[in-house]
Structures are given as C-alpha cells and as structure tokens.
Motif scaffolding. Sequence first.
Motif, PDB file in Angstrom:
ATOM      1  N   ASN A 115       0.804  -1.212   0.000  1.00 49.52           N
ATOM      2  CA  ASN A 115       0.000   0.000   0.000  1.00 49.52           C
ATOM      3  C   ASN A 115       0.839   1.264   0.000  1.00 49.52           C
ATOM      4  N   THR A 116       2.046   1.235   0.588  1.00 45.49           N
ATOM      5  CA  THR A 116       2.798   2.459   0.811  1.00 45.49           C
ATOM      6  C   THR A 116       3.132   3.188  -0.464  1.00 45.49           C
ATOM      7  N   TRP A 117       3.666   2.493  -1.421  1.00 42.59           N
ATOM      8  CA  TRP A 117       4.086   3.136  -2.668  1.00 42.59           C
ATOM      9  C   TRP A 117       3.169   2.788  -3.849  1.00 42.59           C
ATOM     10  N   LEU A 118       2.029   2.254  -3.531  1.00 41.50           N
ATOM     11  CA  LEU A 118       1.132   1.858  -4.604  1.00 41.50           C
ATOM     12  C   LEU A 118       0.642   3.055  -5.420  1.00 41.50           C
ATOM     13  N   PHE A 119       0.542   4.216  -4.728  1.00 38.05           N
ATOM     14  CA  PHE A 119      -0.055   5.372  -5.400  1.00 38.05           C
ATOM     15  C   PHE A 119       0.804   5.917  -6.527  1.00 38.05           C
ATOM     16  N   VAL A 120       2.118   5.616  -6.535  1.00 32.52           N
ATOM     17  CA  VAL A 120       2.978   6.206  -7.563  1.00 32.52           C
ATOM     18  C   VAL A 120       2.989   5.392  -8.846  1.00 32.52           C
ATOM     19  N   LYS A 121       2.507   4.180  -8.826  1.00 34.31           N
ATOM     20  CA  LYS A 121       2.668   3.301  -9.979  1.00 34.31           C
ATOM     21  C   LYS A 121       1.916   3.763 -11.225  1.00 34.31           C
ATOM     22  N   PRO A 122       0.679   4.211 -11.114  1.00 33.08           N
ATOM     23  CA  PRO A 122      -0.026   4.532 -12.359  1.00 33.08           C
ATOM     24  C   PRO A 122       0.183   5.950 -12.862  1.00 33.08           C
ATOM     25  N   LEU A 123       1.045   6.795 -12.184  1.00 29.52           N
ATOM     26  CA  LEU A 123       1.104   8.210 -12.487  1.00 29.52           C
ATOM     27  C   LEU A 123       2.159   8.534 -13.531  1.00 29.52           C
ATOM     28  N   THR A 124       1.759   9.261 -14.586  1.00 29.42           N
ATOM     29  CA  THR A 124       2.688   9.903 -15.511  1.00 29.42           C
ATOM     30  C   THR A 124       2.906  11.340 -15.041  1.00 29.42           C
ATOM     31  N   TRP A 125       3.827  12.082 -15.692  1.00 26.47           N
ATOM     32  CA  TRP A 125       4.079  13.445 -15.218  1.00 26.47           C
ATOM     33  C   TRP A 125       2.883  14.356 -15.430  1.00 26.47           C
ATOM     34  N   GLU A 126       2.088  14.073 -16.519  1.00 28.56           N
ATOM     35  CA  GLU A 126       0.881  14.865 -16.707  1.00 28.56           C
ATOM     36  C   GLU A 126      -0.118  14.616 -15.578  1.00 28.56           C
ATOM     37  N   LEU A 127      -0.252  13.328 -15.219  1.00 30.16           N
ATOM     38  CA  LEU A 127      -1.177  12.994 -14.145  1.00 30.16           C
ATOM     39  C   LEU A 127      -0.676  13.504 -12.797  1.00 30.16           C
ATOM     40  N   TRP A 128       0.667  13.475 -12.616  1.00 26.81           N
ATOM     41  CA  TRP A 128       1.251  14.059 -11.397  1.00 26.81           C
ATOM     42  C   TRP A 128       0.854  15.532 -11.283  1.00 26.81           C
ATOM     43  N   LEU A 129       1.046  16.288 -12.354  1.00 26.42           N
ATOM     44  CA  LEU A 129       0.749  17.710 -12.339  1.00 26.42           C
ATOM     45  C   LEU A 129      -0.723  17.974 -12.095  1.00 26.42           C
ATOM     46  N   THR A 130      -1.566  17.198 -12.809  1.00 26.88           N
ATOM     47  CA  THR A 130      -3.012  17.367 -12.637  1.00 26.88           C
ATOM     48  C   THR A 130      -3.438  17.039 -11.211  1.00 26.88           C
ATOM     49  N   SER A 131      -2.868  15.967 -10.658  1.00 29.79           N
ATOM     50  CA  SER A 131      -3.214  15.584  -9.294  1.00 29.79           C
ATOM     51  C   SER A 131      -2.779  16.636  -8.304  1.00 29.79           C
ATOM     52  N   PHE A 132      -1.559  17.162  -8.491  1.00 31.79           N
ATOM     53  CA  PHE A 132      -1.048  18.178  -7.556  1.00 31.79           C
ATOM     54  C   PHE A 132      -1.928  19.420  -7.582  1.00 31.79           C
ATOM     55  N   CYS A 133      -2.281  19.871  -8.778  1.00 30.11           N
ATOM     56  CA  CYS A 133      -3.137  21.052  -8.896  1.00 30.11           C
ATOM     57  C   CYS A 133      -4.499  20.836  -8.244  1.00 30.11           C
ATOM     58  N   SER A 134      -5.052  19.651  -8.452  1.00 34.36           N
ATOM     59  CA  SER A 134      -6.353  19.357  -7.867  1.00 34.36           C
ATOM     60  C   SER A 134      -6.281  19.301  -6.356  1.00 34.36           C
ATOM     61  N   PHE A 135      -5.179  18.747  -5.812  1.00 36.12           N
ATOM     62  CA  PHE A 135      -5.039  18.696  -4.357  1.00 36.12           C
ATOM     63  C   PHE A 135      -4.844  20.079  -3.762  1.00 36.12           C
ATOM     64  N   VAL A 136      -4.079  20.945  -4.473  1.00 40.85           N
ATOM     65  CA  VAL A 136      -3.920  22.324  -4.006  1.00 40.85           C
ATOM     66  C   VAL A 136      -5.262  23.028  -4.007  1.00 40.85           C
ATOM     67  N   PHE A 137      -6.023  22.840  -5.085  1.00 41.01           N
ATOM     68  CA  PHE A 137      -7.357  23.437  -5.145  1.00 41.01           C
ATOM     69  C   PHE A 137      -8.229  22.920  -4.008  1.00 41.01           C
ATOM     70  N   LEU A 138      -8.129  21.627  -3.730  1.00 43.09           N
ATOM     71  CA  LEU A 138      -8.898  21.051  -2.634  1.00 43.09           C
ATOM     72  C   LEU A 138      -8.441  21.618  -1.304  1.00 43.09           C
ATOM     73  N   GLY A 139      -7.099  21.852  -1.145  1.00 39.61           N
ATOM     74  CA  GLY A 139      -6.596  22.445   0.085  1.00 39.61           C
ATOM     75  C   GLY A 139      -7.132  23.841   0.300  1.00 39.61           C
ATOM     76  N   VAL A 140      -7.191  24.635  -0.779  1.00 41.41           N
ATOM     77  CA  VAL A 140      -7.756  25.978  -0.667  1.00 41.41           C
ATOM     78  C   VAL A 140      -9.226  25.911  -0.281  1.00 41.41           C
ATOM     79  N   LEU A 141      -9.943  24.994  -0.886  1.00 41.29           N
ATOM     80  CA  LEU A 141     -11.366  24.838  -0.585  1.00 41.29           C
ATOM     81  C   LEU A 141     -11.566  24.442   0.874  1.00 41.29           C
TER      82      LEU A 141
END
Length: 838
Positions: A531-557
């Motif tokens: 489980n620990t590193w499972l989250f990194v397996k399916p991510l490409t750099w585009e998905l990394w960027l999209t995920s980071f932006c969405s989490f930042v937006f969620l943090g602001v919300l």
Amino acid sequence: MAGAQIIPVRVGVVLDMDGHGEMALTCISMALKDFYATHDHYKTRLVLANRDSKGDVVGAAAAVLSSITCSDNLNSGQHSLLKSTFSEQANFLIALGHKAQVPIITFSATSPSLSSLRNPYFIRATLNDSSQVDAIVAITQAFGWREVVPIYEDNEFGERILPFLTDALELVNIRVPYRSAISPLATDDQIVAELYKLMTKQTRVFVVHTLSPLASRLFTKAKQLGMMSREYAWIITNGVTNELSSMDRFVIESMVGVIGVKPYVPKTKELDELASQYRKMVQKNKKAIIRNPTYRGTNISRNATDLEAFGVSETGPKLIQALSTTTFKGLAGDFELVNGQLQAPPFQIVNMFGPGDRGIGYWTKKNGIVRELNFTSADTNTYSTSKSNLGSIIWPDNASFPPKGWVIPTNGKKLRVAVPVKHGFDEFVRVIWKSDNSTNVEGYCIDIFDAVMAALPYHVPYEYVPFATLDHNMAGDYNALAYQVHLGEYDAVAGDVTIIANRSQYVDFTLPYTESGISMVVPIQDDKRKNTWLFVKPLTWELWLTSFCSFVFLGVLIWILEHRINEDFRGPFWYQVGMIFSFAFSTMVFAHIQKLQPKVRDANQLIKNKDYVGYMNGSFVFGFLKNMGFEESQLKAYDSPEQLDEFLSKGSKNFGVAAAFHETPYIKLFLGKYCSKYTTAGPTYKADGFGLYVTLLPPPSFASVFPLGSPLAPDVSRAILNVTEDPKMVRIDSQWRPDPEFTMWSKIAELLQKFDNKDLRSHTFKKHKLSERDDGCCCDCMQSNHENYQQSPSSFSLASPRTNCPPSPIPSSPSEHNIDFQGDRRSSSRECNDKTTR
C-alpha cells in the motif's frame, strides 16, 4: 398393300364406371380422335376395350384378367392396360401385368407406395401424392406454424402419404402431435365426434388429405361446429383441390379461407377448346355410355389355375421401353417419365374465396414459394418460404391476418405455471402463503414472466401454482420440477430454472433472460505490504501535475471551509499558506489507499488444500463441482445468503467454507449485500443463463421452458427479446437486485445519519478527550485508533470499534452527548455487535 394396312393395337381400359370413370373414358376417346386427326399417316391405331372394375379389388382383378386373356373378333389379347382405379386396387393388378409382361399405365393411383423400380411394367402417368408434400411444408414454414395435424382418409390413399409428410415436417422442426383418420364410410356423427376431439387439442393447423366426397362432409360439419373461425388454418391437398369445380356450392362456401395446392396447368386456347368439345361430347354420348358398357359383369373364371393360364406378351418389353422414353408437351404441361413416374410440374397455391378458388402464388422445387412463374428468365438458386411471396389471403371467418396455429385447449383451464418454493435468494421468486392457504407469488423472475406473457401478440390465461408439499416446502429439486413439466403435471414453470444439457432432453428452453456463468465468491483481505508506494505506480508526469493542482485546489477549498471554525487553519499568513500546501501534500502521499485481494485465487488452490467449498442446496452446481475435481466431502450446502455469509466468515478451518460457487445472478445479488467483505475470483465458467419453463400439453442461464416442440416457445423467445430491450427491464432489475428491505428512503436516512456523525479520531477534536459508553467500545480503543490516524481534515471515516473493551463513562458535555449519541453511537454499536455475531 401390306404397308398401307392399318395395324390395331388393343388397349384394355379398366375403369370404375362412376362419374370419374365416364369422364376419363370420354377424355381418352377425344384424345385419340384429335391425335389421329393430326397424325393420319400413323399405321398403328389404338383400339380401346373398356372394362368396369366395379369399384373394388375383385372387380378390378376380373376386368384386368379379362382384358389380358379375352379374345375378340381380332383374336388378340391386350397389348397394354390403361387403368383408373384406386391405389388399394393397384398392387394386385400391377402384379398381373408384370406376370403377363403387359404394361400397366395408371392415371389415378397416386399412392407413394407404388413403385416402378420394383415393378418394371408399371407406369404412373399421374402425380405421386408425395410430390406435393414439400409445397405444403413450405406454406407451413411461411406462416411460422410449429405443429400440424393431418386429417386423412382411413384407407391406402390417405395413409400412404403420412410418412413422407411427417418426415418433411420434422426436417424443419415442425411437429405432428396427433393424426386424425376418418373412414370414407364414417357417419356424420362419427365425423362430428372426431372434430370435437380436434377441438380439445391445442393445434389449430390441419392438412386435409381425402377425396372430395369425404372432404365435402368434413368441411360442412366443421363450419357448423365453428371450426372455420379465424383461429384455424386449413390446408387441402390436390385430392380435394383438383375437384373443387365439381363440388357443391354450399360446400365451397363453407371452405372460405382454406389454402390448397394443385398441379399448375397453363391456361391456353387449346385447353378452352378441349373443355368446349368435352361438354358437347358428353351431351351426345351420355346415354350410350350408360346403357352399353362393354364389360359383361361376370368373371372369366374363378379357378386359381386360370390366373396362371394366360400367356406372356411378346411385344410387352419393347412397348414398355417405348413408353418409358416418351415425352411431349400436352394441355396439362410437360409429360416426362423418370423411372416410370410422371415428373411433377410447379404447384399452384390457391385460396378459397367466395364461389371458388383464386391463385395466390406458386411453389417450385428449385425456388420454393414464388409470386409468379417466369420461365423465360434465368432461374435463381434461392429457395424461399417467405409469406411475402404470396398474394393477399382471406383466412377463415374473413380474417385478414394468419392464425397463430394453436390455442389453449377448449377445456376452459388456464395454464398451470409452477413456481419453485425457495427459502433463500427469494428475490428471484418468492411464495407468500396466506391464512386461507392461498398464495401470492412475486420476485424478479415472476415480474419477467408477467412482462413476457403480456408482450405476446395474443392473450394466454395462466395461474401460478407452487411446487410444494403440504408443509410448504419444495416438492423436489429443479430437475424434478422440470420433469413434471414433461409429464404434463404443469403447463409452465416460472422461476430461477437453469438451462442445462440433461434437462433439454425432455423440455424445450426459450432464449435466456439473464447473463450466463458460474462464479466463485471468496473473502477479501488487505494487501498492506504494497500500500505504501502503490499510489505512484499509475502516475505519468501529466497525471502528477493534474493531481497536484487538484489537491492544491482542494486544500484551498478546505481552508475556506475550516478557516473560521478550525484553529489549525488560523494564524499568520504564511502559516496558513503552508497549511494549505501541507494538506495537499499529505493527502496525496499519506492517503489510505487500500488494495483488496481475494484470499483464494482459483479453484485448483481449493482442491489442492482440501478446503471446504459451498454450493446452494438443491442446485445443479453440486454436480458441476464434482466434475471439476472436488471430493463430495469438501462440499457444504447453504440455504440462504445469510448462511453463506456465516460460512465464509468462519472459513474452512472453522467448519465454514473457504469459497462458494453459484450462478452469476445469485453472486451479484450476494455481493450487493456484502460487497465490503467478499469478491469474485477466478474465471467465470461458461453457462447459458436463467429461463422460464412453459408447456402446453411442450450451459446454465434462466430461460422459459416448454415441452419438446411446444408452439408457445418461439413466441415467448421473441417476447423475451422485446422485454429485455425495453426500459421496463431496467426497472425490474433495479427493483429486485438490491435488498428488497433496503428501500430508497432507508438509504437516504442512513446517508444523512453518517453525515451527521462525528469522527472522534479527526484532528478537529484532538484536543478534546472524549469517551463513550458502549457495550463493545471504550476510549482506549478509540485513542489507539486516533493516534495511528493521519492528522488531515480530509480523513473522514467512521471508527472501527473493537470488541471486549471495558465500559467508559458517558461524556459530560451536553453538546457532545447530543451530537455523538444521536448518530455515531448507534452506528458504532451496530458494527460492534455485527462483528461479534459474525
């Protein structure tokens, strides 16, 4: 002078000198006169010597024997015999001709049993009755009729066609459930009794193969009994169709809507002229034919030795060879013999309408049913049985649409639709017993059955009958239930009956209405190691960027929502910015991602470990598992989803089961209730689905089932297709697939309750020491859970209480008491108790 001499060739003509015999003799005389008028150079001339066969075998034999042995003023016997006698007279007469080597030519014996291959001196100059069989079968196929009842004359003429007719029907899967034989000497009461018997049967398609006298009486009585109504279909063979012009007008009017076949005779000018000449000749010679028969009416000899006394014709072999190769185009079409048998022309299909018949199409051996005969164009190789190639048809009772070909028998009873009595998985079929011992039947399969029967293009009355004992238990397994349909105890079965091979030997299935397959259900387990590193397996750099932006937006919300009420989101500006990005990073990295894994991978693992495996009590899956390789001692039966949950929770080592096998619809229903605990594993084994059993006497999936050859099965199959493609199927599926007790309002109430509950492990309440008094949970348990939980505002979940915890005091805060005990306490108590009982 010798070349100019006329050479007579004597031909004996053996006729039953009734109306048909007189007509035949007149036509033969006319044919000879016309032939020699246009061929006067012929030196050989046929000389007819007619004999009356008196309508029976003895009279016919005497007439033939007289023709062969008797001498006239020319002192010569007959070179050949023309005979117009019935088929039952023919066999003995053909034997006499074979012994004397005198060709026997018949233009009336139509029985298929008469063969020129076994009797080389026999020539059939008329059509074999079996030549029309394929045309009759094509008509039956065109209208989709699945059963046919032959009505035939109880003599050799009638019965000899049956093997050919039934064989041809069976080749296209059309059944002959009953045969109706009527004697030509039957009284009107006997005919009526036979018609009443036919009315009690379900089949409404009749093929009538009789001669016109019996057919006239038959249709007259059928009209009186109401059997010429729109639910009946009548087909007549050429034995009747050829005689329509001579039948009484009152009889013709009773035959409106009947379909018939007859050999196609082209309408020509020569044919019209022959008809005119015939009428004139009949008027001229009528009295002479009646008063002066050439046959003397006595047998030549009654001695058995006289049958052996006649000689053998010397010209017979040459004459039979010449006759066999004779071809010409006559008024009735092409005349061609193959192996002594006249080849059949196209058949015309006629419809009885008003004062007579009218053509609606044709049947040819090569092209089947066609609208028009076109001999000039190139023939196609397409054989058609389409009703669109026929003209408009008037059916009995002047109906404009064809009958379906069967009805519920006229005994007034409804279809008895049996239903299984279940004590588990009753979402598919449920029998509710009332205080007066009556029943109410409901369920997924019942709703499907009702929808299918309502979608039929006609009304079929039915009632549900539980397949139960007096104590309201199942009266046998599903194999026994299906076999009761075969025995006729029930007319139908509606329920979760499965299509399997051995049942198809004695019942017919319709199309299935559920998906097919047998699946394995097993408990699930968390694979925490990955489980620990499972989250990194399916991510490409585009998905990394999209995920980071969405989490930042969620943090602001979250900051916007929590800023005014949560101390963690207050303080200096950069502290608050850091909190937003810290939240986004912690959510992305430390989110509790679960990877659920089945405890058992495949069936081979279970077989190898000798684990216990579950199956539904009374299901065919028991035999399926034994064939897979499981020992009978490994198999444990369960009766309900609740018992299956209990077995799987215990596991194989605790006298439960490690896995269970069931059909896909059951497995989906089970997982709908216990989706958080179990999952499917391994392959889905091939099967055919559920179906309905239905009768009218006639790889696993649910489907409708009929006795073999039932005419209702194809119509129900078509109705199932219509229902499964209709939006109502979605409503039925959504109504019965979830837990029936888990209604929409209960779902909404539970969702609101969970939303109102407080998560005591959340960091929002980390500065408060809460306690809860419950039979199964304590503050130490919650504190332990709290310490291991991520300090994130997004981590909203219910506590996982532990068992065997000592009681704790109730919190003193009124607000906490009101919030917590209105929701979370009930939820936590329910979960704790659930774990204890399981």
